[in-house]
Design a protein around this motif. Structure first.
Motif, PDB file in Angstrom:
ATOM      1  N   ASP A 154     -10.911   3.090   6.776  1.00 24.39           N
ATOM      2  CA  ASP A 154     -11.245   3.251   5.198  1.00 24.39           C
ATOM      3  C   ASP A 154     -11.727   4.024   4.391  1.00 24.39           C
ATOM      4  O   ASP A 154     -12.699   3.827   3.579  1.00 24.39           O
ATOM      5  CB  ASP A 154     -10.937   2.248   4.758  1.00 24.39           C
ATOM      6  CG  ASP A 154     -10.086   1.934   3.044  1.00 24.39           C
ATOM      7  OD1 ASP A 154      -9.850   3.170   2.917  1.00 24.39           O
ATOM      8  OD2 ASP A 154      -9.278   0.881   2.586  1.00 24.39           O
ATOM      9  N   TYR A 192       1.175  -1.518   0.037  1.00 25.78           N
ATOM     10  CA  TYR A 192       0.642   0.257   0.153  1.00 25.78           C
ATOM     11  C   TYR A 192       0.428   1.223  -0.552  1.00 25.78           C
ATOM     12  O   TYR A 192       0.590   2.574  -0.204  1.00 25.78           O
ATOM     13  CB  TYR A 192      -1.188  -0.331   1.296  1.00 25.78           C
ATOM     14  CG  TYR A 192      -1.781   1.296   1.521  1.00 25.78           C
ATOM     15  CD1 TYR A 192      -2.381   1.410   0.873  1.00 25.78           C
ATOM     16  CD2 TYR A 192      -0.913   1.636   2.582  1.00 25.78           C
ATOM     17  CE1 TYR A 192      -2.729   3.312   0.742  1.00 25.78           C
ATOM     18  CE2 TYR A 192      -2.072   3.330   3.078  1.00 25.78           C
ATOM     19  CZ  TYR A 192      -2.395   3.901   2.105  1.00 25.78           C
ATOM     20  OH  TYR A 192      -3.431   5.050   2.246  1.00 25.78           O
ATOM     21  N   LYS A 210       6.666   5.065   3.607  1.00 30.42           N
ATOM     22  CA  LYS A 210       6.846   6.444   4.018  1.00 30.42           C
ATOM     23  C   LYS A 210       8.195   6.140   4.538  1.00 30.42           C
ATOM     24  O   LYS A 210       8.079   4.769   5.118  1.00 30.42           O
ATOM     25  CB  LYS A 210       5.415   5.999   5.193  1.00 30.42           C
ATOM     26  CG  LYS A 210       4.139   6.167   4.498  1.00 30.42           C
ATOM     27  CD  LYS A 210       3.007   6.772   5.196  1.00 30.42           C
ATOM     28  CE  LYS A 210       2.210   6.336   4.527  1.00 30.42           C
ATOM     29  NZ  LYS A 210       1.459   8.012   3.949  1.00 30.42           N
ATOM     30  N   ASP A 249      -3.304   8.638   6.967  1.00 28.36           N
ATOM     31  CA  ASP A 249      -2.873   8.882   6.047  1.00 28.36           C
ATOM     32  C   ASP A 249      -3.677  10.257   5.489  1.00 28.36           C
ATOM     33  O   ASP A 249      -5.173   9.991   4.893  1.00 28.36           O
ATOM     34  CB  ASP A 249      -2.866   7.656   5.169  1.00 28.36           C
ATOM     35  CG  ASP A 249      -1.731   6.647   5.243  1.00 28.36           C
ATOM     36  OD1 ASP A 249      -1.042   7.306   6.623  1.00 28.36           O
ATOM     37  OD2 ASP A 249      -1.646   5.765   4.654  1.00 28.36           O
ATOM     38  N   PHE A 250      -3.379  11.426   4.809  1.00 28.91           N
ATOM     39  CA  PHE A 250      -4.133  12.805   3.999  1.00 28.91           C
ATOM     40  C   PHE A 250      -3.938  11.585   2.238  1.00 28.91           C
ATOM     41  O   PHE A 250      -3.017  11.436   1.754  1.00 28.91           O
ATOM     42  CB  PHE A 250      -3.905  13.841   3.946  1.00 28.91           C
ATOM     43  CG  PHE A 250      -4.268  14.286   5.879  1.00 28.91           C
ATOM     44  CD1 PHE A 250      -5.600  14.277   6.413  1.00 28.91           C
ATOM     45  CD2 PHE A 250      -2.811  13.678   7.046  1.00 28.91           C
ATOM     46  CE1 PHE A 250      -5.724  14.532   7.181  1.00 28.91           C
ATOM     47  CE2 PHE A 250      -3.360  13.864   7.930  1.00 28.91           C
ATOM     48  CZ  PHE A 250      -4.615  14.688   8.427  1.00 28.91           C
ATOM     49  N   ARG A 275       7.260   9.301   0.144  1.00 28.04           N
ATOM     50  CA  ARG A 275       6.357   8.439   0.390  1.00 28.04           C
ATOM     51  C   ARG A 275       6.667   7.770  -1.154  1.00 28.04           C
ATOM     52  O   ARG A 275       6.496   7.939  -2.165  1.00 28.04           O
ATOM     53  CB  ARG A 275       4.879   8.931   0.610  1.00 28.04           C
ATOM     54  CG  ARG A 275       4.230   9.416  -0.279  1.00 28.04           C
ATOM     55  CD  ARG A 275       3.252  10.009   0.170  1.00 28.04           C
ATOM     56  NE  ARG A 275       1.922  10.660  -0.413  1.00 28.04           N
ATOM     57  CZ  ARG A 275       0.909  11.008   0.230  1.00 28.04           C
ATOM     58  NH1 ARG A 275       0.734  11.174   1.266  1.00 28.04           N
ATOM     59  NH2 ARG A 275      -0.108  11.989  -0.450  1.00 28.04           N
ATOM     60  N   PHE A 328      -3.884  -4.266   6.194  1.00 30.12           N
ATOM     61  CA  PHE A 328      -2.906  -2.890   6.093  1.00 30.12           C
ATOM     62  C   PHE A 328      -1.737  -3.231   7.155  1.00 30.12           C
ATOM     63  O   PHE A 328      -1.610  -2.522   8.449  1.00 30.12           O
ATOM     64  CB  PHE A 328      -3.438  -1.664   6.956  1.00 30.12           C
ATOM     65  CG  PHE A 328      -4.611  -0.933   6.389  1.00 30.12           C
ATOM     66  CD1 PHE A 328      -4.200  -0.608   4.844  1.00 30.12           C
ATOM     67  CD2 PHE A 328      -6.137  -1.636   6.216  1.00 30.12           C
ATOM     68  CE1 PHE A 328      -5.370   0.398   4.307  1.00 30.12           C
ATOM     69  CE2 PHE A 328      -7.025  -0.394   5.336  1.00 30.12           C
ATOM     70  CZ  PHE A 328      -6.566  -0.259   4.296  1.00 30.12           C
ATOM     71  N   LEU A 331      -7.528   9.829   4.503  1.00 25.68           N
ATOM     72  CA  LEU A 331      -7.801   8.854   3.069  1.00 25.68           C
ATOM     73  C   LEU A 331      -7.822   6.995   4.132  1.00 25.68           C
ATOM     74  O   LEU A 331      -8.691   6.619   3.905  1.00 25.68           O
ATOM     75  CB  LEU A 331      -6.725   8.425   2.174  1.00 25.68           C
ATOM     76  CG  LEU A 331      -6.243   9.647   0.916  1.00 25.68           C
ATOM     77  CD1 LEU A 331      -4.633   9.201   0.709  1.00 25.68           C
ATOM     78  CD2 LEU A 331      -7.498   9.779   0.369  1.00 25.68           C
ATOM     79  N   LEU A 332      -6.927   7.679   5.178  1.00 25.26           N
ATOM     80  CA  LEU A 332      -7.353   6.095   6.111  1.00 25.26           C
ATOM     81  C   LEU A 332      -7.063   7.235   7.616  1.00 25.26           C
ATOM     82  O   LEU A 332      -5.929   7.182   7.457  1.00 25.26           O
ATOM     83  CB  LEU A 332      -6.036   5.575   5.307  1.00 25.26           C
ATOM     84  CG  LEU A 332      -5.895   3.374   5.406  1.00 25.26           C
ATOM     85  CD1 LEU A 332      -6.698   3.424   5.489  1.00 25.26           C
ATOM     86  CD2 LEU A 332      -5.417   2.901   5.324  1.00 25.26           C
ATOM     87  N   LEU A 346      -5.449   4.749  10.706  1.00 22.64           N
ATOM     88  CA  LEU A 346      -4.592   3.478  11.161  1.00 22.64           C
ATOM     89  C   LEU A 346      -4.449   3.422  12.693  1.00 22.64           C
ATOM     90  O   LEU A 346      -3.969   4.123  13.045  1.00 22.64           O
ATOM     91  CB  LEU A 346      -3.663   2.564  10.608  1.00 22.64           C
ATOM     92  CG  LEU A 346      -3.997   2.832   9.074  1.00 22.64           C
ATOM     93  CD1 LEU A 346      -3.157   1.908   7.906  1.00 22.64           C
ATOM     94  CD2 LEU A 346      -4.939   1.725   8.434  1.00 22.64           C
ATOM     95  N   MET A 358       3.570   4.967  -3.038  1.00 25.84           N
ATOM     96  CA  MET A 358       2.070   4.505  -3.444  1.00 25.84           C
ATOM     97  C   MET A 358       2.231   4.434  -4.313  1.00 25.84           C
ATOM     98  O   MET A 358       1.706   5.026  -5.402  1.00 25.84           O
ATOM     99  CB  MET A 358       1.299   5.599  -2.416  1.00 25.84           C
ATOM    100  CG  MET A 358       1.481   5.901  -1.131  1.00 25.84           C
ATOM    101  SD  MET A 358       0.950   7.253  -0.271  1.00 25.84           S
ATOM    102  CE  MET A 358      -0.496   6.084  -0.047  1.00 25.84           C
ATOM    103  N   TYR A 366       8.355  15.373   0.896  1.00 27.12           N
ATOM    104  CA  TYR A 366       8.151  16.745   1.368  1.00 27.12           C
ATOM    105  C   TYR A 366       8.788  17.677   1.839  1.00 27.12           C
ATOM    106  O   TYR A 366      10.448  16.905   1.878  1.00 27.12           O
ATOM    107  CB  TYR A 366       6.992  16.465   2.755  1.00 27.12           C
ATOM    108  CG  TYR A 366       5.966  15.807   1.931  1.00 27.12           C
ATOM    109  CD1 TYR A 366       4.601  16.137   1.824  1.00 27.12           C
ATOM    110  CD2 TYR A 366       5.603  14.348   1.946  1.00 27.12           C
ATOM    111  CE1 TYR A 366       3.663  16.543   1.305  1.00 27.12           C
ATOM    112  CE2 TYR A 366       4.539  13.407   2.101  1.00 27.12           C
ATOM    113  CZ  TYR A 366       3.456  14.281   1.927  1.00 27.12           C
ATOM    114  OH  TYR A 366       2.405  14.146   1.874  1.00 27.12           O
ATOM    115  N   ARG A 411      -9.748   5.376   0.924  1.00 33.09           N
ATOM    116  CA  ARG A 411      -9.485   6.026   0.121  1.00 33.09           C
ATOM    117  C   ARG A 411     -10.897   6.117  -1.081  1.00 33.09           C
ATOM    118  O   ARG A 411     -10.202   6.718  -2.204  1.00 33.09           O
ATOM    119  CB  ARG A 411      -8.966   4.719  -0.088  1.00 33.09           C
ATOM    120  CG  ARG A 411      -7.539   5.450   0.880  1.00 33.09           C
ATOM    121  CD  ARG A 411      -6.846   3.803   0.748  1.00 33.09           C
ATOM    122  NE  ARG A 411      -7.490   2.633   1.332  1.00 33.09           N
ATOM    123  CZ  ARG A 411      -6.573   1.484   0.581  1.00 33.09           C
ATOM    124  NH1 ARG A 411      -5.760   1.319  -0.041  1.00 33.09           N
ATOM    125  NH2 ARG A 411      -7.313   0.764   1.189  1.00 33.09           N
TER     126      ARG A 411
END
Lengths: 271, 813
Positions: free
Chosen positions: B45, A49, A52, B96-97, A62, A115, B28-29, B31, A64, A74, B47
């Motif tokens: 979640d 997924y 990071k 998570d953004f 990151r 996850f 987005l998420l 956790l 993804m 960043y 997303r």
């Protein structure tokens, strides 16, 4: 039967887990060089997924796969990511600055639904070696009094700070009564210089030497220090002190200067 | 890192900032990780959908359904209900953004698990739950409060009545803690102290605690017999109270008399339970004097502690106990008349007697040397005892408890026979008739023998025993006179062991005959239909006599009534009102009848036939007949009138004293009839209409009474004196009806009394008729008035006039 099945399924699950194989972060980097941070992992049965990278818990890169583009960096102070050379298993910082020092952590996360995440981390220190040797300065006033002589030794600018030590006739001065410590002096770009005073007992002629060492040797467990001579630096200044009952300091000074000149071919001696 | 502390069982909220920095950005998420686990324990979640409908997932093995994400809070929170001990740990929230950097925040959750179990153990190792003890004064003891469970390790504190006691707490192996409380030495004040052991491990965690109440046993502090040491009366029932206080549990009280348990006690307890009162009902006797009455109080739970005791040496008071003792040198069986006797009164009494009294046959004796009664201290001396002195003697001792009379001592006085009085001394015996002459003597002892002699003018002979019979102290001679010489005197002599009869009993034997005439006959109690006659009896002729009254109609000589009687007292009944009868009284015995005594007697006239001139005289009568119920009122009025009359009489008396024996002024007359009438109406049925001048003198009253009796009957107009033929010894003087000459009294008095104050006998001698009509009215009467008739007349008439002080209440109508 059931137990057997449970054990098998546990093994299977064990094997399917996402795990970090290795996270490689260079312990020391000299300012201005590139640094490569590696994050080796096994996804097992999971789908990736995200990968990071954090420095001191702040995300700076990151990866993804579902994103377009999948790589994103960043802007952090002291972090400059070479996106082209970075991917899902490594990140390239170029160049490193003194502000790049920090704890680097790679966190790999699997896709839904689990996850599952795994992370590894390492610390990187960025150093700056001094360009100048230590300087010895003397105090004439005290000489005139005739009982003792006082000398200061000041290191060149570096990061981390140089550690100063005095030798008299090749023997290290440890008597704290003879040593005078000063707070470090901060300079631009985070560079630091240090100073150490010495009371020189009079009554005999002696060879006085100040050594400035800059090396991350105080760091333990960093294999990068060992064998990497590039990261260690040692410079010294020397002075001959001649004792005369009449007390002609000038002679002494001249002798000293010349002596230093002679002995320290590697060092830049400033008057 | 955020530090969170939650108490197990409560909900906890783990913060997680999901706020975006940029408008365009999005979460987005989310956790949630627990540090020790690789996989998240909760996820949101979003997303591929809106955050509001993001898919939420919670690890079944961690929070499962207890967790719920609260995105609307600032910061957003993960709520977890019913936190468990196993929930403790470090949690990481990763957000998570879409654009912004991933945000990681960590929460250190500490779960407080309250202590689970508390056990308090005493010195013996017994588990205590609500009450500790009982202990006694001076005891010390230790309570251990062991607390187990709980995270972190709890603290244990002891409180006494909610005040913390500084006590050491020792950690126990296995994670528990022990708080040790030392108590004592105990005093009475410590009873019911509350010891609380409290354990907790966090301010927010509810402490667990156990409270023990201290129970103590106390011996009684005091015991008292209430009102002790006062004297008690024997033969009275007392409820004695004994109180004990200070015992816990309440004291048990026992009563003892001279070491013997008294069982009928009843115990009551005061409302506070501190005081026990025992009541015992005792009836004490004289023999209890000096006995030790003890009340003991003890705590039944503390048998080893000696009982408390209160003592009372009984002081018993009783009614004097007395005994009469005859003088020691006296023989109670041989006390002769004339000897001296003395008695002692033996007394037992507490308090001692304040008075001793001697009684003879129940009557108290008074010290009287003259009568030979000498009382000194506790002894009685009787000098010269006689037969009357004999009888029962008692002595009585008096004290505050009462008077105690001894048993009677019967004094028996012996004396020689004497002739008993009141026996028939004269016996009329006919010739050849056998008479039984009985001689009665008094003698003590009664064992007597008799001797009889006969005396006449010629000689004296001993009576042969063959004619004599004896019965006790009586002896009877059968005696038959055969010649004149056999009449004379019989003498009876008796003797017993004391001596001979000094004076013989004398019996005269005379020739028997008819009884003598009765005398002194009077008519009494005349009423409408009856009258009575009384006479004095004459000699019985030597035999027992009886009496007879004959009543005859005057004209026809028909016998109307015939009454006999053992005594000359008669009542003739069933007669006609207002009529005069000829009556005769005579005595009779076995030898025949005596001479009759004639007299005239009249019944009262009925009221209608009275000539009443004063109407007012009838009114009370009428009123009286209207209603019997009014009699009371009339009676009351009568009383009022009596008072009035008394008052007026008193006034008049003064006047009378001023001028006694003088004729009252005419003006005083009118008042008199009223007074008389009133008296008559209220106090008798006498309807005598005659107006009689009153006088205060009693004699006068008697006179009027007699007048009424003797003058009522003659009819009006019959003014002539009646001649009598019934008289045995001569004519009966005529009657002079008073009422025919009402106004004559003053004149009569004037004429009769004015010359001089004639002595009453002289007046009587002048004849009864001088009373009503003046000197000349009854000229036929003379000195020949029989004695019995004179008796019917008033005796004196000292003063005329004034109204009688009161009417003849005794008037025999």
């Amino acid at each position: 039967m059931f137990i057997t099945f449970a054990i098998i399924s546990l093994l299977i699950k064990e094997s399917m887990l996402l795990r970090i194989v290795r996270v490689a972060v260079p312990s020391y980097k000299v300012r201005g060089q590139p640094a490569q941070l590696d994050c080796d992992y096994e996804l097992g049965d999971d789908i990736l997924y995200s990968v990071k990278w954090y420095r001191d818990n702040e995300e700076f890169y990151r990866y993804m796969p579902k994103f377009d583009p999948p790589k994103h960096a960043y802007k952090l102070d002291g972090i400059k990511v070479d996106l082209l050379k970075s991917d899902d298993r490594r990140v390239i910082l170029h160049p490193v600055t003194l502000k790049s020092t920090g704890q680097y952590r790679c966190e790999v996360s699997a896709e839904a639904p689990s996850f599952a995440s795994a992370a590894g981390e390492g610390r990187m220190e960025v150093i700056y070696l001094p360009r100048e040797g230590p300087r010895i300065t003397g105090n004439q006033q005290e000489n005139r009094r005739g009982d003792s002589m006082f000398l200061n030794c000041t290191s060149g600018r570096s990061y981390p700070a140089a550690i100063l030590s005095w030798d008299i006739d090749g023997e290290k001065v440890t008597d704290p009564a003879l040593l005078v410590e000063y707070p470090p002096i901060q300079h631009q770009h985070g560079l630091v210089s240090t100073a150490l005073g010495l009371r020189v007992p009079t009554g005999r002629t002696m060879q006085v030497r100040c050594t400035a060492r800059v090396a991350p040797s105080w760091r333990e467990g960093s294999e990068a220090v060992v064998g990497n001579s590039q990261l260690a630096d040692s410079k010294e200044a020397m002075l001959l002190v001649k004792n005369s009952s009449g007390g002609c300091t000038l002679n002494v000074m001249l002798l000293t200067l010349s002596f230093i000149q002679l002995l320290s071919s590697l060092m830049q001696l400033e008057t | 890192m955020t530090q969170l502390v939650a108490v197990a069982g409560e909900p906890v909220y783990l913060p997680c900032d999901i706020a975006t920095q940029d408008e365009d950005d999005a979460v987005l998420l989310v956790l949630w990780y627990r540090e020790d686990l690789g996989t998240p324990i909760y996820s949101v979640d979003a997303r591929e959908r809106d955050f509001g409908v993001a898919e939420r997932w919670s690890d079944e093995s961690v929070f499962a359904s207890r967790a719920y994400f609260l995105p609307e809070r600032r910061p957003a929170e993960l709520g977890v209900d019913r936190v468990r001990a196993s929930d403790q740990g470090i949690y990481r929230c990763r957000v998570d953004f879409k654009q912004a950097q991933t945000r990681n925040s960590r929460v250190n959750l500490t779960v407080i698990v309250p202590p689970s179990k508390m056990v308090i153990i005493d010195d013996k190792g017994d588990v205590k739950q609500a009450i500790v003890g009982p202990y006694i004064e001076g005891d010390t003891f230790t309570l251990k409060c062991d607390v187990s469970g709980g995270r972190p390790r709890p603290w244990v504190k002891w409180f006494r009545d909610d005040v913390e006691v500084d006590t050491p707490a020792v950690p126990l192996a296995g994670g528990g803690v022990r708080g040790v409380l030392h108590v004592g030495p105990l005093t009475r004040a410590d009873v019911r102290a509350a010891f609380t052991c409290r354990a907790s491990n966090h301010l927010r965690a509810h402490p667990i605690e156990t409270t023990l109440t201290l129970d103590m046993n106390f011996p009684p502090l005091s015991v008292h017999i209430l009102g002790s040491n006062q004297p008690l009366s024997a033969s009275r029932r007392y409820d004695l109270l004994c109180q004990s206080s200070g015992s816990r549990p309440p004291a048990s009280i026992t009563w003892w008399k001279n070491g013997h348990r008294i069982n009928n006690a009843k115990e009551t307890l005061s409302s506070d339970g501190n005081t026990t009162t025992s009541t015992v009902s005792l009836q004490l006797t004289k023999s209890d004097a000096g006995a030790k009455l003890a009340c003991r109080a003890s705590n039944p739970q503390m048998p080893s502690v000696a009982a408390l005791e209160d003592d009372w040496l009984l002081d018993i008071q009783y009614v004097p106990e007395t005994t009469v003792r005859l003088g020691t040198n006296l023989d109670p069986k041989n006390i002769k008349e004339g000897s001296d006797v003395y008695f002692d009164c033996i007394i037992k009494a507490h308090p001692y007697v304040y008075k001793v009294e001697w009684r003879h046959n129940g009557k108290s004796l008074v010290h009287n040397v003259g009568h030979g009664i000498i009382i000194t201290n506790q002894s009685l001396v009787l000098q010269g005892v006689g037969r009357k002195t004999a009888g029962n003697y008692t002595c009585v001792g008096f004290n505050a408890e009462g008077d105690g009379e001894s048993k009677p001592f019967t004094l028996n006085v012996l004396y020689a026979p004497t002739c008993r009085s009141s026996q028939q001394r004269v016996h009329g015996v006919a010739k050849q008739e056998r008479a039984h002459i009985t001689c009665h003597v008094d003698a003590n002892p009664a064992d007597v023998s008799f001797r009889w002699t006969f005396n006449n003018t010629a000689n004296s002979n001993e009576v042969s025993d063959g004619y004599v019979s004896r019965s006790g102290t009586s002896s009877t001679v059968s005696y038959t006179p055969r010649t004149e010489m056999d009449y004379g005197t019989l003498l009876c002599w008796a003797h017993n062991r004391i001596g001979k009869q000094r004076v013989p009993c004398v019996y005269h034997i005379i020739a028997a005959g008819r009884p003598d005439q009765v005398h002194n006959c009077t008519v009494v109690n005349a009423s409408l239909t009856s009258f009575g006659v009384r006479c004095s009896e004459g000699f019985n002729g030597g035999l027992p006599q009886s009496f007879l009254l004959e009543v005859r109609e005057i004209i026809t000589q028909e016998i109307i009534a015939n009454v006999s009687s053992a005594v000359p007292r008669f009542t003739a009944v069933g007669l006609e009102p207002g009529k005069t009868y000829a009556a005769a009284v005579l005595a009779y015995n076995a030898k025949g009848r005596g001479d009759p005594y004639p007299l005239r007697a009249s019944t009262l006239r009925p009221p209608e036939k009275h000539h009443v001139h004063d109407k007012s005289l009838d009114l009370p009568r009428t009123a009286f007949q209207i209603s019997g119920a009014m009699s009371a009122a009339v009676g009351g009025g009568g009383v009022l009138m009596v008072v009035l009359v008394l008052f007026m009489v008193a006034v008049r008396q003064k006047c009378a004293k001023r001028k006694p024996r003088s004729a009252p002024p005419p003006s005083s007359q009118p008042a008199s009839p009223d007074k008389l009438r009133e008296k008559d109406d209220s106090e008798s049925d006498d309807r005598n209409p005659d107006i009689i001048p009153s006088d205060t003198d009693h004699m006068q009253i008697d006179y009027f009474r007699q007048q009424q009796v003797s003058t009522i009957s003659p009819p009006p107009g019959n003014r002539a004196p009646r001649g009598s033929v019934a008289g045995v010894r001569g004519s009966i003087p005529g009657y002079c009806p008073l009422r025919t000459v009402p106004p004559a009294h003053p004149q009569m008095h004037d004429t009769t009394n004015a010359p001089s104050s004639i002595p009453p006998p002289a007046r009587f001698a002048s004849g009864a008729c001088t009373l009503p009509r003046g000197a000349g009215a009854c000229g036929t009467s003379g000195a020949g008035i029989p004695l019995q008739h004179l008796r019917t007349l008033p005796r004196p008439l000292p003063a005329p006039a004034p109204a009688p002080r009161h009417t003849p209440r005794d008037t025999p109508l």
